[in-house]
Scaffold this motif. Sequence first.
Motif, PDB file in Angstrom:
ATOM      1  N   VAL A 104      -8.469  -3.814  -0.248  1.00 14.75           N
ATOM      2  CA  VAL A 104      -7.087  -4.199  -0.527  1.00 14.75           C
ATOM      3  C   VAL A 104      -6.948  -4.589  -1.989  1.00 14.75           C
ATOM      4  O   VAL A 104      -7.786  -5.338  -2.502  1.00 14.75           O
ATOM      5  CB  VAL A 104      -6.698  -5.425   0.326  1.00 14.75           C
ATOM      6  CG1 VAL A 104      -5.305  -5.907  -0.036  1.00 14.75           C
ATOM      7  CG2 VAL A 104      -6.788  -5.117   1.806  1.00 14.75           C
ATOM      8  N   SER A 105      -5.907  -4.103  -2.648  1.00 12.15           N
ATOM      9  CA  SER A 105      -5.644  -4.520  -4.023  1.00 12.15           C
ATOM     10  C   SER A 105      -4.148  -4.563  -4.287  1.00 12.15           C
ATOM     11  O   SER A 105      -3.386  -3.788  -3.712  1.00 12.15           O
ATOM     12  CB  SER A 105      -6.318  -3.544  -4.996  1.00 12.15           C
ATOM     13  OG  SER A 105      -6.046  -3.912  -6.324  1.00 12.15           O
ATOM     14  N   THR A 106      -3.720  -5.475  -5.151  1.00 13.83           N
ATOM     15  CA  THR A 106      -2.303  -5.657  -5.472  1.00 13.83           C
ATOM     16  C   THR A 106      -2.086  -5.550  -6.974  1.00 13.83           C
ATOM     17  O   THR A 106      -2.851  -6.124  -7.743  1.00 13.83           O
ATOM     18  CB  THR A 106      -1.843  -7.055  -5.002  1.00 13.83           C
ATOM     19  OG1 THR A 106      -1.851  -7.102  -3.576  1.00 13.83           O
ATOM     20  CG2 THR A 106      -0.430  -7.369  -5.476  1.00 13.83           C
ATOM     21  N   ASP A 107      -1.075  -4.810  -7.381  1.00 11.86           N
ATOM     22  CA  ASP A 107      -0.709  -4.692  -8.799  1.00 11.86           C
ATOM     23  C   ASP A 107       0.791  -4.826  -8.982  1.00 11.86           C
ATOM     24  O   ASP A 107       1.560  -4.248  -8.225  1.00 11.86           O
ATOM     25  CB  ASP A 107      -1.141  -3.323  -9.348  1.00 11.86           C
ATOM     26  CG  ASP A 107      -2.575  -3.323  -9.787  1.00 11.86           C
ATOM     27  OD1 ASP A 107      -2.877  -3.942 -10.812  1.00 11.86           O
ATOM     28  OD2 ASP A 107      -3.405  -2.701  -9.091  1.00 11.86           O
ATOM     29  N   THR A 108       1.166  -5.558 -10.014  1.00 12.76           N
ATOM     30  CA  THR A 108       2.574  -5.699 -10.351  1.00 12.76           C
ATOM     31  C   THR A 108       2.847  -5.041 -11.700  1.00 12.76           C
ATOM     32  O   THR A 108       2.064  -5.176 -12.627  1.00 12.76           O
ATOM     33  CB  THR A 108       2.947  -7.196 -10.450  1.00 12.76           C
ATOM     34  OG1 THR A 108       2.764  -7.805  -9.177  1.00 12.76           O
ATOM     35  CG2 THR A 108       4.395  -7.376 -10.874  1.00 12.76           C
ATOM     36  N   ASP A 163      -7.717   1.162  -8.219  1.00 15.40           N
ATOM     37  CA  ASP A 163      -8.613   0.075  -7.775  1.00 15.40           C
ATOM     38  C   ASP A 163      -9.342   0.440  -6.486  1.00 15.40           C
ATOM     39  O   ASP A 163     -10.471  -0.005  -6.265  1.00 15.40           O
ATOM     40  CB  ASP A 163      -7.822  -1.224  -7.557  1.00 15.40           C
ATOM     41  CG  ASP A 163      -7.464  -1.908  -8.865  1.00 15.40           C
ATOM     42  OD1 ASP A 163      -8.357  -2.037  -9.729  1.00 15.40           O
ATOM     43  OD2 ASP A 163      -6.313  -2.321  -9.018  1.00 15.40           O
ATOM     44  N   THR A 218       1.960  -0.684   0.526  1.00 14.27           N
ATOM     45  CA  THR A 218       3.295  -1.262   0.665  1.00 14.27           C
ATOM     46  C   THR A 218       3.927  -1.326  -0.723  1.00 14.27           C
ATOM     47  O   THR A 218       3.237  -1.458  -1.733  1.00 14.27           O
ATOM     48  CB  THR A 218       3.267  -2.685   1.252  1.00 14.27           C
ATOM     49  OG1 THR A 218       2.499  -3.544   0.394  1.00 14.27           O
ATOM     50  CG2 THR A 218       2.656  -2.701   2.647  1.00 14.27           C
ATOM     51  N   THR A 275       5.752  -4.318  -7.100  1.00  9.23           N
ATOM     52  CA  THR A 275       4.418  -4.752  -6.694  1.00  9.23           C
ATOM     53  C   THR A 275       3.938  -3.810  -5.601  1.00  9.23           C
ATOM     54  O   THR A 275       4.597  -3.652  -4.574  1.00  9.23           O
ATOM     55  CB  THR A 275       4.429  -6.199  -6.183  1.00  9.23           C
ATOM     56  OG1 THR A 275       4.785  -7.067  -7.263  1.00  9.23           O
ATOM     57  CG2 THR A 275       3.051  -6.607  -5.678  1.00  9.23           C
ATOM     58  N   THR A 320       0.791  -2.932  -3.017  1.00 11.29           N
ATOM     59  CA  THR A 320      -0.467  -3.344  -2.403  1.00 11.29           C
ATOM     60  C   THR A 320      -1.034  -2.117  -1.707  1.00 11.29           C
ATOM     61  O   THR A 320      -0.348  -1.480  -0.904  1.00 11.29           O
ATOM     62  CB  THR A 320      -0.244  -4.497  -1.409  1.00 11.29           C
ATOM     63  OG1 THR A 320       0.374  -5.579  -2.110  1.00 11.29           O
ATOM     64  CG2 THR A 320      -1.570  -4.990  -0.836  1.00 11.29           C
ATOM     65  N   PHE A 328      -4.188   0.051   0.331  1.00 13.00           N
ATOM     66  CA  PHE A 328      -5.218  -0.116   1.359  1.00 13.00           C
ATOM     67  C   PHE A 328      -6.116   1.113   1.412  1.00 13.00           C
ATOM     68  O   PHE A 328      -5.628   2.239   1.431  1.00 13.00           O
ATOM     69  CB  PHE A 328      -4.580  -0.308   2.739  1.00 13.00           C
ATOM     70  CG  PHE A 328      -3.536  -1.378   2.745  1.00 13.00           C
ATOM     71  CD1 PHE A 328      -3.915  -2.708   2.720  1.00 13.00           C
ATOM     72  CD2 PHE A 328      -2.192  -1.064   2.722  1.00 13.00           C
ATOM     73  CE1 PHE A 328      -2.962  -3.712   2.687  1.00 13.00           C
ATOM     74  CE2 PHE A 328      -1.221  -2.060   2.692  1.00 13.00           C
ATOM     75  CZ  PHE A 328      -1.613  -3.383   2.674  1.00 13.00           C
TER      76      PHE A 328
END
Lengths: 321, 321
Positions: free
Chosen positions: B44-48, B75, B87, B131, B133, B135
């Motif tokens: 899992v990774s999140t970028d804004t 990522d 998402t 943003t 996210t 998977f």
Amino acid sequence: MGEFELIRHYFAAASCARAGDGVALGIGDDCALLALAPGEQMAVSTDTLVAGVHFPQGADPLLLGQRALAVAASDLAAMGASPLGFTLALTLPSFSAQWLQGFATGLDAMAERCGLRLVGGDTTRGPLSLTLTVFGHLPHGLALTRSGARPGDLLCVGGRLGDAAGALPLVLGQRHAEPAVAGPLLAHYWSPLPQFALGQALRGRASAALDISDGLLADCGHIARASKVALRVERERLPVSNALQSLLGLEQAWSAALSGGDDYVLAFTLPPEEETTLRAQGAVFFVIGQASVGEGVTLVDRHGQDITPTIRGYQHFAETP
Amino acid sequence: MGEFELIRHYFAAASCARAGDGVALGIGDDCALLALAPGEQMAVSTDTLVAGVHFPQGADPLLLGQRALAVAASDLAAMGASPLGFTLALTLPSFSAQWLQGFATGLDAMAERCGLRLVGGDTTRGPLSLTLTVFGHLPHGLALTRSGARPGDLLCVGGRLGDAAGALPLVLGQRHAEPAVAGPLLAHYWSPLPQFALGQALRGRASAALDISDGLLADCGHIARASKVALRVERERLPVSNALQSLLGLEQAWSAALSGGDDYVLAFTLPPEEETTLRAQGAVFFVIGQASVGEGVTLVDRHGQDITPTIRGYQHFAETP
């Protein structure tokens, strides 16, 4: 090290960022790694809160941290999921140690309360906003969706309604109330409690569920549409708090309960034969109506008279005309 | 139905939002449901990305949709994960059908290319930002972290470096170049290709990996710190494109390769005995240096002379002094 890299280290040190069950690798690499037990699925939901739209620009950072995570986590509870973790994407106009300290404290408190671990995120410069993505786990095939309600099912809610809507004018400083009234309403607004225990108790019992974020009538509309049933809400059965009645009077309290948003209690449909079992397990909930053949949501008074208002669901406060 | 609810329906209709392997339930309920095969973990990774910070305010929405997803998905590739879903939290100042059409087209194209499905999100009103996210899934214990590099390992990169940094003045309209030069650089900036195939080929072979987002030297610093080794980069081995050399000349092209950000190619360390096997599998990569006992990142010329510059990693363009 830049300020924003410092912020990342700051959150990495929060107690909710420690590793644990289901989190094989947390903050600090390209990705977090999450594990599931055999036969489980992962539930995922994303929520964004923007300053001036979902909360006032000058909101207390501790309260904001609590509320942001609670709002996001409530979607997991509504699915019947057990809590696992979350990522935080935080956009900040400038670096303020005091703001961050408060925000992290509130976030950490709610994470502890919910049993959620911070597994990753991103911190950037820009207009204040937050996006939280939350992760839960649950046995395959037991998720509570919106689409399973059947004619004859009871329509239920997991707690009192309208407190958050009643609190909004207090939050915005448009109205004042004595502490005995303002206290419980503001507490509900700033620190809603995701109903994880209720959601898990509903697995395999409730036929449909969601959390009330847009307002009871609007959210019942989501269940009615997805399940292809009609839902009838009985106004006199709506659970409203004493604080809300003191602030607004009964008629307006009902109105807040029906159309106010941000309650984050569960609404669900339940085959009648499940009611006794569920109560015997200690679940607390209120029956407020019933599903039938048809479509749409109808509000009736105690005589069964149709009094469906033409009230729309809650609009975020900056969007309210 | 409000404009923002329309937007949600709009994305729900995108071809990348259809259900598929690993996505048990997609857009439209409180949560999406994701499944893993036995023995797998979820990455899992999140970028804004914020307008005016990570991309120009008036950026072409199609290019922005492509780039936003590619940046986030990179990522997953860096971890060795296979793509699963994402998402999208989209904050927009106003409703524009034309903007949304372009953005969704770009997003959909990159989702198709990467094999990622849109599983949920949130759409809100506010200053333009995104943003994502993402998977992915991969076998338990095979994730490529930053911490496994050992003295003697080769330092490698999965593609040419510096093109995105070279493109930035073109993106910002501060500089112009003939199409034969501008074309490949802008393509790399707006549509970087997450190196999923390379990342998966590195599983069980590379000792450490990440994707280059802050600049080669800064990102090698992350590996050196996490792995507790020293890394030596040989300047003459840096792969730079003809387009970048034409635009900047060789010296400045090296500089862009070393310190420019946003390349989103993989950097990794490889035990020397793995090199032949990996090339035999068809993997394309460049050996640019080696790990040794010690700490920090050193740049040397072809004579082995230390020419480590005091250049910092890339700062997002609005933060550049």
